[in-house]
Write an enzyme that holds these catalytic residues in place. Structure first.
Site, PDB file in Angstrom:
ATOM      1  N   ALA A 125       0.865  -1.182   0.000  1.00 14.95           N
ATOM      2  CA  ALA A 125       0.000   0.000   0.000  1.00 14.95           C
ATOM      3  C   ALA A 125       0.900   1.230   0.000  1.00 14.95           C
ATOM      4  CB  ALA A 125      -0.872  -0.022   1.247  1.00 14.95           C
TER       5      ALA A 125
ATOM      6  N   GLU B 163       4.205  -5.427   7.353  1.00 14.88           N
ATOM      7  CA  GLU B 163       3.404  -4.354   7.979  1.00 14.88           C
ATOM      8  C   GLU B 163       3.754  -4.102   9.438  1.00 14.88           C
ATOM      9  OE1 GLU B 163       2.216  -6.690   5.944  1.00 14.88           O
ATOM     10  OE2 GLU B 163       0.679  -5.886   4.622  1.00 14.88           O
TER      11      GLU B 163
ATOM     12  N   GLY C 267       0.651  -5.059   0.960  1.00 17.38           N
ATOM     13  CA  GLY C 267      -0.481  -5.082   0.033  1.00 17.38           C
ATOM     14  C   GLY C 267      -0.091  -5.653  -1.324  1.00 17.38           C
TER      15      GLY C 267
ATOM     16  N   GLU D  37      -0.546  -9.268  -0.832  1.00 19.45           N
ATOM     17  CA  GLU D  37      -1.995  -9.486  -0.703  1.00 19.45           C
ATOM     18  C   GLU D  37      -2.669  -9.450  -2.070  1.00 19.45           C
ATOM     19  OE1 GLU D  37      -2.236  -6.372   2.329  1.00 19.45           O
ATOM     20  OE2 GLU D  37      -3.327  -7.802   3.558  1.00 19.45           O
TER      21      GLU D  37
HETATM   22  C1  3H9 Z   1       0.731  -2.262   3.450  1.00 20.72           C
HETATM   23  O1  3H9 Z   1       0.947  -2.708   2.365  1.00 20.72           O
HETATM   24  C2  3H9 Z   1      -0.535  -2.463   4.226  1.00 20.72           C
HETATM   25  C3  3H9 Z   1      -1.489  -3.411   3.598  1.00 20.72           C
HETATM   26  O2  3H9 Z   1      -1.455  -4.671   4.215  1.00 20.72           O
HETATM   27  C4  3H9 Z   1      -2.875  -2.889   3.847  1.00 20.72           C
HETATM   28  C5  3H9 Z   1      -3.595  -2.510   2.664  1.00 20.72           C
HETATM   29  C6  3H9 Z   1      -5.027  -2.129   2.968  1.00 20.72           C
HETATM   30  N1  3H9 Z   1       4.567   3.473   0.099  1.00 20.72           N
HETATM   31  O3  3H9 Z   1      13.156   2.088   0.250  1.00 20.72           O
HETATM   32  P1  3H9 Z   1      13.566   2.822  -0.986  1.00 20.72           P
HETATM   33  C7  3H9 Z   1       9.184   5.010  -1.479  1.00 20.72           C
HETATM   34  S1  3H9 Z   1       1.884  -1.337   4.268  1.00 20.72           S
HETATM   35  C8  3H9 Z   1       4.991   4.691  -0.247  1.00 20.72           C
HETATM   36  O4  3H9 Z   1      14.588   3.874  -0.874  1.00 20.72           O
HETATM   37  P2  3H9 Z   1      14.797   0.448  -2.029  1.00 20.72           P
HETATM   38  C9  3H9 Z   1      10.250   5.435  -0.499  1.00 20.72           C
HETATM   39  O5  3H9 Z   1       9.740   6.312   0.472  1.00 20.72           O
HETATM   40  C10 3H9 Z   1       3.254  -1.327   3.169  1.00 20.72           C
HETATM   41  N2  3H9 Z   1       6.262   4.951  -0.628  1.00 20.72           N
HETATM   42  O6  3H9 Z   1      13.977   1.802  -2.152  1.00 20.72           O
HETATM   43  C11 3H9 Z   1      11.240   6.085  -1.433  1.00 20.72           C
HETATM   44  O7  3H9 Z   1      10.752   7.370  -1.728  1.00 20.72           O
HETATM   45  P3  3H9 Z   1      11.737   8.600  -1.924  1.00 20.72           P
HETATM   46  C12 3H9 Z   1       3.987  -2.606   3.196  1.00 20.72           C
HETATM   47  C13 3H9 Z   1       7.120   3.934  -0.649  1.00 20.72           C
HETATM   48  O8  3H9 Z   1      15.036   0.012  -3.409  1.00 20.72           O
HETATM   49  C14 3H9 Z   1      11.156   5.240  -2.690  1.00 20.72           C
HETATM   50  O9  3H9 Z   1       9.890   4.591  -2.624  1.00 20.72           O
HETATM   51  N3  3H9 Z   1       5.186  -2.510   2.402  1.00 20.72           N
HETATM   52  C15 3H9 Z   1       6.725   2.641  -0.304  1.00 20.72           C
HETATM   53  O10 3H9 Z   1      15.925   0.586  -1.100  1.00 20.72           O
HETATM   54  C16 3H9 Z   1      12.232   4.187  -2.794  1.00 20.72           C
HETATM   55  O11 3H9 Z   1      12.226   3.409  -1.601  1.00 20.72           O
HETATM   56  C17 3H9 Z   1       6.360  -2.177   2.920  1.00 20.72           C
HETATM   57  O12 3H9 Z   1       6.489  -1.969   4.104  1.00 20.72           O
HETATM   58  C18 3H9 Z   1       5.389   2.414   0.085  1.00 20.72           C
HETATM   59  N4  3H9 Z   1       4.924   1.198   0.414  1.00 20.72           N
HETATM   60  O13 3H9 Z   1      13.781  -0.582  -1.355  1.00 20.72           O
HETATM   61  C19 3H9 Z   1       7.508  -2.095   1.959  1.00 20.72           C
HETATM   62  N5  3H9 Z   1       7.800   1.821  -0.418  1.00 20.72           N
HETATM   63  O14 3H9 Z   1      12.579   8.245  -3.099  1.00 20.72           O
HETATM   64  C20 3H9 Z   1       8.156  -0.750   2.067  1.00 20.72           C
HETATM   65  C21 3H9 Z   1       8.810   2.594  -0.833  1.00 20.72           C
HETATM   66  O15 3H9 Z   1      10.827   9.758  -2.110  1.00 20.72           O
HETATM   67  N6  3H9 Z   1       9.209  -0.544   1.091  1.00 20.72           N
HETATM   68  N7  3H9 Z   1       8.408   3.867  -0.983  1.00 20.72           N
HETATM   69  O16 3H9 Z   1      12.523   8.669  -0.650  1.00 20.72           O
HETATM   70  C22 3H9 Z   1      10.403  -1.145   1.158  1.00 20.72           C
HETATM   71  O17 3H9 Z   1      10.653  -1.986   2.002  1.00 20.72           O
HETATM   72  C23 3H9 Z   1      11.433  -0.721   0.160  1.00 20.72           C
HETATM   73  O18 3H9 Z   1      11.047   0.529  -0.346  1.00 20.72           O
HETATM   74  C24 3H9 Z   1      11.676  -1.679  -1.015  1.00 20.72           C
HETATM   75  C25 3H9 Z   1      12.640  -1.011  -2.009  1.00 20.72           C
HETATM   76  C26 3H9 Z   1      12.299  -2.975  -0.481  1.00 20.72           C
HETATM   77  C27 3H9 Z   1      10.402  -2.008  -1.731  1.00 20.72           C
END
Ligand code: 3H9
Length: 678
Positions: A63, A128, A105, A108
């Site tokens: 999400a 999450e 998400g 999911e």
């Molecule tokens: C969820 O899904 C809840 C659901 O169950 C419920 C649904 C109803 N959202 O980390 P990076 C941005 S909760 C918004 O440097 P990497 C990040 O801020 C979510 N933005 O890259 C950054 O922005 P900026 C569950 C996001 O290659 C840019 O993307 N998911 C999100 O080192 C690059 O990110 C997670 O917890 C997001 N979800 O790593 C996963 N994700 O350039 C969260 C990233 O402006 N994400 N951004 O600073 C990660 O773990 C890492 O970003 C990922 C890539 C491994 C994907």
């Protein structure tokens, strides 16, 4: 469909591509586009099956976490859930093609599809809990149906992603596709096009007879690993409910638990911390177009605990290192530590890593290094001498870094003819494990050197936070006032155990005096000597050091330690504190737990405010990241500055004044305007 979701036809297969850089988060627009694409595919008569794939570097990272910070979060979540129902309800089979990561998400969404294919390098997970949340779009219902209850509990409550092979073995994905994922997915979609769709929600076989011990064991483990946090327990509750309820009722239960988490202060703090970690890479004056130096080889001066840890940090990122010591014995000791560390790995992996380390007593090969990191004794004259030597032998364009934790970078840089290439890289011990590096800029630094350090930190898998040059930089300058306050509390009547317990219960990884004993009282004394300008000095610490009570390493410090390093109260220390306080004329009294916490934590906040105002930290959230990643501050409180905001700047000022301290001018200004740090 819209700018985020493309709908194409590959003859009888609809290919739906999510194109929302950088990580294909399920932002508004993506969610609607995905739903519309599935509906479109269902009405187009020629389409027999559907493939959903991500463009760019990943499938779907989850999400869009920004949406959870808005008042419209509820509607947003409802839209995601509706889209996933549309996917699952699709009369035509939906094949999810996962590369990069399917997280939160994202997983999911994948599980709402009827089949999942995965690239060998991809990962899936429900992270999450790290944001103070639980899966909120059916993850706690569909994951146990695919992977079994135990695996689902593990993934939802602990949040670690798993690799493709493990996901396949667990039953989360149906096939691993080598080579072209899109082509593989389209071919697979044709294979299953004429079969009846297989909906995850209807799969019951792995839910039956879940052993209740799975939940109790997970609760016990989660209470330890995530001490003080509510989301992991909520995630376990949700999976347990799945084993007892029909799908629709389970979804309702998941939703209740998700909203409880979403509304909690913990989720607010953890989501803040997530973005705070990402904000550290945004450095004024440095952009993607700032040139960086190529770091292909590194050299380390010093094979002690820090030098060895730093060497491993480089090697773990595949960068070969030379490591130099002055004597054979010290070099052997350092290499023994490194080998012991790598002994945990399979032999082949350990050998590969060790092959990247060259231990030596000379500077041979240092002229080839792109970066030289000094990790010798914390003494200015010694460090200046090392910098003079390495400046003489290193190639032009090589970066010279010091691992000092408190000393003046400019004074180290002037020992060289290239002060613009000298930078502080303050790693935290153990440097191969701890994620934090303070990147300390001296006054002559070139932007290219800062940019290189920031890129290098990321490459090492670390979080590099920019700090200005002042005694103790950010972290240690603040820990100094925190440690002083802990010691004053002892002089005024609290016991070592009271102080340690109060801060531990607040959520710190350990109490302040336990930290002194872990780091070494001599080390903490030296850090304090460098960064302290205050009038009142703690009276007991110098005496402990003189008595050889240096902490865990000598078996005695503020506490006494047995062979397994378990602490116990030491009456000798209590008597020493009491007699010292009495002879200094300090009045002793009973001190409440609240006062202990407030004095220690608000000392951090007040110093943090000075640091921010002086420009030593770029932003309040950088200070928080340092405290969360380097000093054991509880993540669910967001860091000291976020914590101050959560209690309100005027309350902080009032409490600080009650203690008779002077609030930092920035703090006073914020309080006057009703503003916050973050
Ligand atoms: C969820 O899904 C809840 C659901 O169950 C419920 C649904 C109803 N959202 O980390 P990076 C941005 S909760 C918004 O440097 P990497 C990040 O801020 C979510 N933005 O890259 C950054 O922005 P900026 C569950 C996001 O290659 C840019 O993307 N998911 C999100 O080192 C690059 O990110 C997670 O917890 C997001 N979800 O790593 C996963 N994700 O350039 C969260 C990233 O402006 N994400 N951004 O600073 C990660 O773990 C890492 O970003 C990922 C890539 C491994 C994907």
């Amino acid at each position: 469909m819209n700018t985020f979701v493309r709908f194409e036809r590959d003859r009888d297969v609809a290919v739906v591509t999510i194109d929302h850089p950088p990580v294909n988060a399920l932002s508004p627009g993506v969610v609607e586009g995905l739903r519309a694409a599935i509906e479109q595919a269902n009405v187009e008569a020629e389409v027999r099956a559907i493939v959903v794939i991500g463009s760019g570097r990943t499938f779907i990272a989850g999400a869009d976490v920004h949406e959870f910070q808005k008042p419209t979060a509820g509607e947003y979540v409802a839209k995601i859930r509706a889209t996933l129902s549309t996917i699952e309800d699709s009369a035509k089979p939906v094949v999810m093609a996962i590369h990069g990561a399917a997280l939160g998400g994202g997983l999911e969404t994948a599980m709402a599809g009827h089949y999942r294919l995965i690239a060998p390098s991809a990962q899936v997970g429900q992270p999450e809990v790290k944001l103070g949340l639980i899966p909120g779009a059916g993850g706690t219902l569909r994951l146990p149906r695919l992977a079994g209850v135990a695996k689902a509990v593990e993934m939802c409550a602990f949040g670690a992603p798993i690799k493709a092979q493990e996901a396949f073995a667990a039953g989360i994905v149906d096939r691993i596709v080598d080579g072209d994922l899109r082509a593989g997915a389209v071919a697979f979609a044709r294979e299953v096009a004429s079969q009846p769709v297989r909906r995850t929600r209807d799969r019951q076989e792995k839910l039956a007879n879940a052993d209740p011990a799975i939940f109790s064991a997970a609760r016990e483990q989660a209470s330890k690993k995530w001490r003080g946090q509510t989301a992991p327990l909520a995630a376990i509750d949700a999976v347990e409910a799945t084993t007892k309820l029909a799908f629709a009722d389970g979804l309702k239960r998941e939703s209740e638990l998700f909203y409880q988490c979403l509304r909690s202060p913990q989720a607010k703090a953890l989501i803040y911390a997530f973005f705070a970690e990402r904000a550290v890479t945004k450095i004024p004056g440095i952009s993607g177009s700032t040139p960086t130096y190529d770091i292909a080889r590194a050299a380390i001066v010093g094979a002690g605990t820090m030098g060895g840890g730093i060497a491993m940090a480089f090697v773990n990122a595949g960068i070969p290192v030379l490591i130099k010591e002055t004597g054979q014995e010290a070099l052997d000791r350092g290499m023994t530590n490194i080998r012991r560390n790598y002994a945990r790995l399979p032999q082949e992996a350990a050998d590969q890593k060790l092959a990247l380390i060259t231990p030596q007593l000379t500077f041979d090969g240092f002229d080839q290094a792109d970066i030289i990191v000094e990790a010798v004794f914390e003494n200015l004259a010694v460090k200046q001498q090392v910098f003079r030597e390495i400046d003489g032998i290193s190639k032009p364009g090589a970066i010279l870094a010091t691992n000092t934790s408190s000393l003046d970078i400019d004074q180290i840089a002037v020992a060289t003819k290239r002060p613009d290439m000298v930078i502080g890289l303050h790693f935290f011990s153990p440097a191969n494990i701890m994620r934090l590096i303070e990147i300390v800029r001296g006054s002559a630094i070139r932007p290219e050197v800062t940019a290189t350090a920031a890129t290098l930190a990321k490459r090492l898998g670390k979080i590099g936070v920019i700090a200005g040059n002042c005694p103790g930089f950010i972290g240690n300058r603040m820990i100094n006032v925190y440690g002083r306050e802990a010691q004053f509390l002892l002089e005024e009547g609290a016991t070592v155990e009271d102080v340690n317990q109060a801060l531990f219960d607040f959520g710190m990884a350990m109490g302040p005096l336990a930290m002194f004993d872990l780091v070494g009282n001599d080390v903490m004394r030296d850090i304090a000597a460098i960064s302290s300008t205050a009038a009142r000095s703690p009276l007991v610490l110098p005496q402990l050091c003189a008595m050889g009570r240096l902490g865990q390493k000598t078996g005695k410090g503020w506490s006494r330690y047995d062979e397994s390093r378990k602490p116990s109260a030491d009456p000798e220390v209590a008597a020493l504190i009491e007699s010292t306080a009495r002879s200094a004329g300090i009045e002793r009294r009973i001190i409440s737990k609240q006062e202990i916490v407030d004095r220690c934590i608000l000392a951090l906040v007040n110093e943090g405010a000075h640091i921010l105002e002086e420009g030593i930290a770029l932003r309040a959230s950088d200070i928080d990241v340092i405290y969360l990643t380097g000093y054991g501050f509880p993540a669910w409180r967001g860091g000291p500055m976020f914590y101050a905001d959560s209690i309100g700047s005027s309350n902080v000022v009032a409490r600080i004044e009650e203690f008779g301290w002077t609030p930092a001018p920035l703090l006073k200004r914020l309080a006057a305007k009703g503003k916050t740090f973050t």
